[in-house]
Scaffold this motif. Sequence first.
Motif, short mmCIF file in Angstrom:
data_model
loop_
_atom_site.label_atom_id
_atom_site.label_comp_id
_atom_site.label_asym_id
_atom_site.label_seq_id
_atom_site.Cartn_x
_atom_site.Cartn_y
_atom_site.Cartn_z
N GLU A 124 0.87 -1.17 0.00
CA GLU A 124 0.00 0.00 0.00
C GLU A 124 0.91 1.23 0.00
N ARG A 167 0.94 5.43 0.20
CA ARG A 167 0.24 6.70 0.43
C ARG A 167 1.14 7.81 -0.10
N LEU A 168 0.54 8.71 -0.85
CA LEU A 168 1.30 9.83 -1.41
C LEU A 168 1.13 11.07 -0.55
N THR A 180 -1.74 14.40 -4.00
CA THR A 180 -2.53 13.62 -4.96
C THR A 180 -3.10 14.50 -6.07
N LEU A 184 0.34 12.57 -9.36
CA LEU A 184 -0.09 11.24 -9.78
C LEU A 184 0.63 10.81 -11.06
N MET A 209 -4.13 2.36 -8.96
CA MET A 209 -4.61 3.49 -8.16
C MET A 209 -5.87 3.00 -7.45
N ALA A 238 -9.15 3.64 -4.61
CA ALA A 238 -10.03 4.56 -3.87
C ALA A 238 -10.16 4.00 -2.46
N PHE A 258 -5.45 4.56 1.28
CA PHE A 258 -4.15 4.70 0.65
C PHE A 258 -4.39 4.97 -0.83
N ASP A 259 -3.35 5.31 -1.56
CA ASP A 259 -3.51 5.77 -2.94
C ASP A 259 -3.22 4.72 -4.00
N TYR A 260 -2.25 3.84 -3.76
CA TYR A 260 -1.86 2.84 -4.74
C TYR A 260 -1.66 1.50 -4.06
#
Length: 153
Positions: A75, A77-78, A81, A86, A104, A106, A109-111
């Motif tokens: 996981e 987290r950026l 965003t 991105l 990516m 939803a 976390f982001d990815y």
Amino acid sequence: MPNSLPVLDRFDRAILSILAAEGRIPAVELARRIGLSKSPVQARMKRLEEEGVIAGYRAILDPVKMGVAHVAFVEVRLSDTREAALRAFNKAAIAVPEVEQCHMIASRFDYLLKVRTADISDYRRVLAERISALPYVASTSTYVAMEAVKEAL
């Protein structure tokens, strides 16, 4: 309508199902199994390729024999965003050879990355030197896979 989906009949779906499981099957055998002659099967395959339904053909490699049996899901987290961040992350993640998949998400976390390495030591190096160094990475969480119960290839 440019974005419409191709119309697939039962023969197209049968061709696709067999090719997905056995990509190197001869056209004659494929035709026999679905109940058509070779020429119509080849024409259908060509149309499915031209329409992009068949995106390509590839060899399926054995990760154990390739020395990359260790699988970790990461996981990511950026810290930012916005679209530029991105794009920068996406471009950099694509360039990391150990990253087999990058999605990516939803979520909180982001990815979500699927990472293949030789072993946990190799994974630790990839995480420290490559994944954590990707643009805008704020934090990561790793989940090590113990066994692949089902993998669609």
